[in-house]
Write a protein that holds these residues in place. Structure first.
Motif, PDB file in Angstrom:
ATOM      1  N   ALA A  46       0.829  -1.207   0.000  1.00 19.65           N
ATOM      2  CA  ALA A  46       0.000   0.000   0.000  1.00 19.65           C
ATOM      3  C   ALA A  46       0.865   1.260   0.000  1.00 19.65           C
ATOM      4  N   ALA A  47       1.987   1.204   0.719  1.00 15.99           N
ATOM      5  CA  ALA A  47       2.850   2.388   0.811  1.00 15.99           C
ATOM      6  C   ALA A  47       3.510   2.699  -0.527  1.00 15.99           C
ATOM      7  N   VAL A  48       3.751   1.663  -1.320  1.00 17.48           N
ATOM      8  CA  VAL A  48       4.307   1.872  -2.660  1.00 17.48           C
ATOM      9  C   VAL A  48       3.209   2.359  -3.597  1.00 17.48           C
ATOM     10  N   GLU A  49       2.040   1.726  -3.472  1.00 14.54           N
ATOM     11  CA  GLU A  49       0.922   2.095  -4.336  1.00 14.54           C
ATOM     12  C   GLU A  49       0.565   3.571  -4.148  1.00 14.54           C
ATOM     13  N   SER A  50       0.647   4.052  -2.914  1.00 11.95           N
ATOM     14  CA  SER A  50       0.255   5.433  -2.653  1.00 11.95           C
ATOM     15  C   SER A  50       1.389   6.415  -2.909  1.00 11.95           C
ATOM     16  N   GLY A  51       2.593   5.907  -3.170  1.00  4.30           N
ATOM     17  CA  GLY A  51       3.701   6.816  -3.446  1.00  4.30           C
ATOM     18  C   GLY A  51       4.452   7.275  -2.205  1.00  4.30           C
ATOM     19  N   PHE A  52       4.049   6.796  -1.044  1.00  4.28           N
ATOM     20  CA  PHE A  52       4.710   7.213   0.205  1.00  4.28           C
ATOM     21  C   PHE A  52       6.216   6.956   0.148  1.00  4.28           C
ATOM     22  N   VAL A  53       6.567   5.744  -0.255  1.00  6.04           N
ATOM     23  CA  VAL A  53       7.987   5.367  -0.244  1.00  6.04           C
ATOM     24  C   VAL A  53       8.757   6.183  -1.283  1.00  6.04           C
ATOM     25  N   GLN A  54       8.168   6.329  -2.474  1.00  7.91           N
ATOM     26  CA  GLN A  54       8.855   7.056  -3.533  1.00  7.91           C
ATOM     27  C   GLN A  54       9.113   8.506  -3.126  1.00  7.91           C
ATOM     28  N   ARG A  55       8.103   9.117  -2.491  1.00  6.61           N
ATOM     29  CA  ARG A  55       8.269  10.509  -2.071  1.00  6.61           C
ATOM     30  C   ARG A  55       9.408  10.644  -1.075  1.00  6.61           C
ATOM     31  N   ARG A  56       9.408   9.721  -0.120  1.00  9.17           N
ATOM     32  CA  ARG A  56      10.415   9.758   0.934  1.00  9.17           C
ATOM     33  C   ARG A  56      11.827   9.643   0.342  1.00  9.17           C
TER      34      ARG A  56
END
Lengths: 563, 145, 414
Positions: A434-444
């Motif tokens: 879910a964190a990848v799907e939402s872009g959380f990890v990429q943003r970080r």
């Protein structure tokens, strides 16, 4: 700050401590604030006060025992050093085979295969711009090509690592080679590298553009199939390397990698597998940057956290499930185009960090990788670097030689705390998928990448030859780079066209139809997709055909890119 | 001094097969912070798509990031832009480009090649200048304006 | 406008050039269309005439606004919807608005990242930065939509920045407004409840293949029950999944139904875009209008007195809100008054002038109740820069002197 230390160091006089603190403050002038790449503040001196002797067994212990901080095996490098695994892949299968035999002769102890970017993207050589073929890896599109790549290699005795993302066609081709050579599949050892699709969505997008959901399904089938048929094969390598190369700090890279491993383990459990059936074959793959002590602490902390997760979260009973096995690759983004020979020194420092960090296998980058795909000359120096460190430098005489260093133990604790905190954020975001799907990890990661670049741009972080100690260089002093031989590649393409025309079209169509059906099927009793891929490879289907079929059935993956 | 409201508009993209996008993302984010409007694409764009995009978005400049030999098809992109009547768009390439290939790219009409180690602010300064040049050609100040 | 029979090659008159561009744009030339949007978006001097000429041809496209909270899946939904519309043979344009950085003015326009359909020949996508304008749209977006309309697209989809309730702007010119909600996002629903629900002609719950979608659909239906029906149109809640394609065809059908029920091109018939109403030729009046558009001037209680070419006078009664800690008028207030006169005088020639340097000298203290008048005069004006001198007077006393320099642009005032 000239004030007495609050507690005396055991076995020392308080007077000695106060004197040091006073002299340090007087002589240093204005002390600078030091933080490592993960943002952990670093003190000028560490003492026994930084470690808690009562927690020795809980936090440090002995090699081969939980929490494995000092290494996952009792003997570590004193018994058996790391596997020397140089990633290679250039041009045609025949060229690859020649280069492979050369480095096996020069001391490499295992096979690795990097395919051409066209293969990474899921295409055959007749589907892409000819200019790009074989410039970064070997153009391997069929079982026949793999047989050429691995000619003369004893597959029963040589560990093979394939850079082989979902749907794992290279392994399917290799299984066909083993069958042709009469090698029992149960004897095959090695790793499906680049099987960690989440890392591709996060960082370098070398997946086959299967949609996230499709990639998830194929991977779990792959793990289940390998658990049944290839007992010595590691079907999953969870990769922190892409993320760190993309700019994650070492702590972020470790945290996101462990969070991915949890996601995969959860998915395997959900698919009905028992933790001790799949955890022993999970492996990890990390970047080793030049932030020397930080990398060592990263690996020590990783072992400790993984042992806790496997035992506490999954209730694994088999000690093999608890061991954090990892391959390390020296960091390419630390290398510079300016004064490229300096990269040999960088790679050496990185490699020592990996060795002291207790890695199981290693790739050292060639110094000229930042200029182009490595030359043979560069690749040989990279191999020699490992040989020197292993056999000349006495690095492997003692297990975990930095264990007990007040600094390294404290830093290990601090890295662990940092990593666990980031993992909690991922958990709160719904887990890694879910964190990848939402872009959380990429943003970080994007934020960390920029922050680092800005430190380089402002000169806060020295990069020799780039922002300090620049020298005027004669560009002609850089190594001449071999261009792929276009005549050989043209011949390879012509062979491939002939091959496709001559094989049994009925067999191919039947195998691809089976594959489409397997992909469409849902619910219990459906076929294992990877098993059907293995059959398709044996039936003569090409890489592009298998990938194309799955792209159609399981959806095209959109990159989840966040700027 | 450029007209402050007439912002540079650029396309940051990757063509070919490679997916390493750290560089393109960092550059896009930095250009945004340098006041540039950046149309950003993920990797693996077809050349035809880049041309269509450049025309529809009416960008002043295209930045192509190449880490793994994808620069070898940049001359194809230059031809395609010219064929589509968009030859006035400035094209820059950043990433890992061997010296011999840099000359090939400049000969093909690429305005500039940026190598690893370049400062972000230098890229931004170049982009502002190149964009202003393209804009001046496209919208000459008419005497009756 | 009389049609000319003169050979076109010889005729370089602005009117003929404009007519040729309009013809090319309407004939489907994408480069001409794209360049026209650039002109409108950047408000170049030529933009008002171009817009006026194109607006004659607008009013035939179905303008669909799509808004919703960040992360709702708007771009992915638009990709699926546009794919479906293109499959049905429609020519579709998308104007995708992304936020500009409030600090630097730059922007990353990444919405088309998720719009694979952008490669299709009958689809045109243009990314726009919001450029500091509130309401989820750029100030010029309505005019850009007119350009796309004139270019003959059947459907124009406008995606706004996911700014929550400020997105109500879109309803002012869209024929159909779609409000998008992701499933299971309590906060998202709250955001919708707080305002933009009111503008929806169609509500869409995205990611219908995920577990919470049904509950979200029910919540939205409950909320709609509390609301009066829009004239003759029952607002539907549709569940869509871009992954499976479910609900996309239904959404396309519903758009057609709404277009039939509510009509299209209402904005063109209903209003003249106030933003493009030209300023009057009378300079005094033009400056009075400019001053009235200045929020800060209003806030400070500054009044316009008079103006002309290269000059302006403004006035302010010093109140307690203008005083500093010593009980005298704050220097910043006096500076603001002088700067206002400077700004109006420098913008009195019909093109935008942007201040680049200013300096003030204070000669005497000012107290509450004093009335100050600032008079700006043009000291010099070149092609690119101009210099102004401002005297701030209390009756005949010189309170402060001020000098300022502007950069002179070629763009007219909106």
């Amino acid at each position: 700050m000239n004030k007495p230390l609050p507690h005396p160091v055991p076995g020392s006089t308080a007077e000695a401590q106060v004197r040091w603190a006073t002299e340090y403050a007087a002589q240093i002038g204005r002390d600078r604030e030091v933080r490592n790449r993960s943002g952990i503040p670093i003190k000028p001196l560490y003492t026994p006060l930084d470690v808690d002797p009562a927690r020795f067994d809980a936090d440090v212990g002995f090699p081969g025992q939980p929490p494995y901080t000092r290494g996952i095996y009792a003997t570590m490098h004193r018994g058996r050093t790391w596997t020397q695994r140089q990633l290679i892949g250039l041009g045609t299968p025949a060229l690859y085979n020649a280069r492979l035999r050369d480095i096996l002769d020069k001391g490499a102890t295992a096979v690795s295969l990097i395919p051409c970017n066209s293969v990474f993207r899921g295409y055959d050589m007749d589907e892409v711009d000819a200019e790009l073929l074989g410039t970064c890896g070997v153009v391997c599109n069929s079982a026949d090509h793999m047989a050429t790549c691995l000619a003369g290699v004893d597959l029963a005795r040589t560990s093979c690592a394939m850079n082989d993302p979902s749907p794992f066609t290279l392994l399917a081709f290799m299984l066909d080679t083993a069958r042709r050579n009469g090698v029992d599949w149960r004897a095959l050892s090695g790793t499906s590298n680049q099987s960690d699709y989440l890392s591709h969505f996060v960082a370098n997008h070398m997946f086959f553009r299967l949609a996230l959901g499709g990639a998830r399904r194929v991977l779990i089938d792959h793990i289940a199939w390998c658990a049944e048929h290839l007992p010595r094969w590691n079907p999953l390598s969870v990769v922190g390397q892409h993320m760190q190369q993309a700019g994650a700090t070492p702590a972020e890279a470790l945290a996101f990698t462990l969070a991915s491993a949890i996601q995969y383990a959860d998915d395997c459990v959900a698919a009905g597998m028992s933790p001790d059936d799949f955890l022993p074959r999970f492996t990890f793959f990390f970047d080793i940057s030049i932030s020397f002590f930080e990398e060592i602490a990263k690996f020590r902390a990783g072992r400790r956290i993984w042992a806790r997760i496997t035992r506490e979260r999954y209730g694994a009973q088999d000690p093999r499930s608890w061991r954090f096995k990892f391959h390390g690759q020296t960091s390419g983004v630390d290398l510079t185009r300016q004064q490229p020979l300096n990269n040999i020194a960088r790679v050496t420092a990185q490699a020592i960090a990996g060795i002291f960090g207790g890695l199981q296998s290693m790739h050292t980058d060639a110094y000229d990788e930042v200029l182009s795909c490595p030359t043979q000359f560069g690749a040989r120096i990279a191999v020699a670097t490992q040989n020197i460190l292993r056999e000349e430098a006495h690095l492997t005489d003692v297990i975990d030689p930095l264990g007990g260093s007040y600094y390294v133990e404290k830093l290990t604790d601090e890295m662990e705390a940092k990593v666990v905190a980031i993992m909690a954020e991922v958990e709160a975001a719904g887990g890694m998928y879910a964190a990848v799907e939402s872009g959380f990890v990429q943003r970080r990661i994007g934020e960390s990448a920029r922050a680092f670049q800005e430190r380089v741009d402002t000169g806060e972080q020295t990069v020799v030859g780039v922002n300090r100690y620049e020298v005027d260089e004669d560009a002609s002093s850089r190594p001449a780079l071999a261009k792929p031989d276009t005549a050989l590649m043209d011949a390879h393409r012509a062979d491939f066209a002939r091959y496709k025309a001559q094989r049994s079209q009925d067999d191919v169509e039947r195998a691809l139809a089976d594959l489409a059906r397997a992909a469409q099927a849902t619910g219990p009793g459906r076929s294992n997709i990877f098993g059907v891929i293995v059959a398709a490879a044996a039936a003569g289907c090409t890489h592009g055909e298998i990938c194309g079929t799955l792209r159609r059935e399981l959806g095209f993956g959109h990159p989840l890119v966040v700027v | 001094m450029p007209d402050p409201a007439f912002r540079p508009k650029v396309l940051i993209t990757k063509i070919g097969l490679d997916g390493h996008d750290r560089g393109s993302r960092i550059v896009a984010a930095h250009l945004r912070d340098a006041g540039v409007e950046v149309v950003y694409t993920p990797p693996w764009q077809d050349i035809g798509t880049v041309v269509k995009l450049a025309i529809e978005e009416d960008v002043d400049l295209i930045g192509v990031s190449s880490l793994a030999t994808d620069h070898l098809i940049v001359p194809k992109l230059m031809r395609a832009l010219r064929d589509a009547g968009a030859g006035d768009v400035a094209v820059i390439v950043g990433g890992i480009v061997p010296d011999a290939d840099e000359k090939m790219l400049l000969d093909a009409g690429v305005a500039r090649v940026f190598h690893p180690g370049v400062k972000l602010e230098d890229i931004a300064a170049y982009v502002h200048d190149a964009s202003a040049t393209v804009r001046t050609q496209r919208f000459p100040v008419t005497p009756n304006a | 406008m009389p049609r000319t029979d003169a050979p076109p090659a010889a005729d370089r008159s602005p009117a003929a050039a404009l007519a040729a561009r309009v013809a090319a744009l309407r004939a489907g030339d994408r480069a001409t269309l794209a360049r026209a949007i650039t002109e409108i978006e950047n408000e170049l001097p030529s933009a008002p005439a171009l817009h006026a000429a194109l607006r004659e041809h607008a009013g035939h496209a179905h303008v669909v606004g799509i808004t919703g909270p960040p992360g709702a899946g708007k771009s992915t939904l638009i990709n699926a919807l546009v794919t479906e519309l293109a499959r049905r043979g429609k020519r579709v344009a998308v104007a995708a608005v992304d936020p500009s950085s409030p600090v630097t003015g730059g922007a990353v326009l990444g919405d088309r990242v998720r719009m694979d359909i952008g490669i299709a020949d009958n689809v045109f996508i243009r990314s726009l930065a919001s450029r500091g304008h509130g309401g989820g749209l750029a100030r010029t977006t309505p005019r850009v939509v007119d350009v796309l309309d004139a270019a003959g697209f059947d459907t124009i989809v406008v995606e706004t920045v996911g700014a929550g309730q400020s997105d109500v702007d879109i309803a002012a010119f869209a024929d159909t407004s779609i409000v998008v909600s992701p499933p299971g996002l309590g906060d998202g629903i709250q955001a919708i409840k707080a305002g933009i629900l009111e503008i929806a002609d169609i509500l869409v719950v995205t990611k219908a293949d995920t577990p919470n979608a049904t509950r979200t659909e029910r919540d939205l239906l409950d909320m709609l029950r509390l609301r009066a029906r829009k004239e003759g149109w029952r607002v539907p809640v549709l569940c869509t999944s871009a992954t499976t394609g479910d609900g996309i065809a239904k959404l396309a059908d519903t758009l057609d139904e709404h277009a039939r029920a509510a009509g299209i091109g209402r904005r063109v018939q209903r209003t003249k875009d106030p933003a493009v109403t030209p300023l009057p030729a009378d300079r005094n009046e033009a400056l009075r209008i400019l001053a009235s558009r200045d929020a800060f001037v209003r806030h400070c209680g500054i009044e316009f007195v008079s103006g002309g070419a290269g000059r302006a006078a403004v006035r302010m009664r010093v109140g307690h809100e203008h005083l500093n800690f010593n009980g005298t008028c704050h220097g910043g207030a006096i500076f603001t008054l002088a700067d206002t006169a400077f700004g109006l005088a420098s913008n009195s020639h019909g093109v935008i002038a942007a201040g680049i340097d200013a300096h003030a000298t204070f000669h005497t203290a000012v107290r509450a109740g004093d009335v100050l008048v600032a008079q700006a005069t043009e000291a010099s004006r070149g092609r690119r820069t101009a210099i102004y001198r401002v005297d701030v007077l209390r009756d005949a006393d010189l309170v402060a002197t001020f000098t300022g320099t502007v950069y002179v642009t070629t763009r007219g005032h909106a």
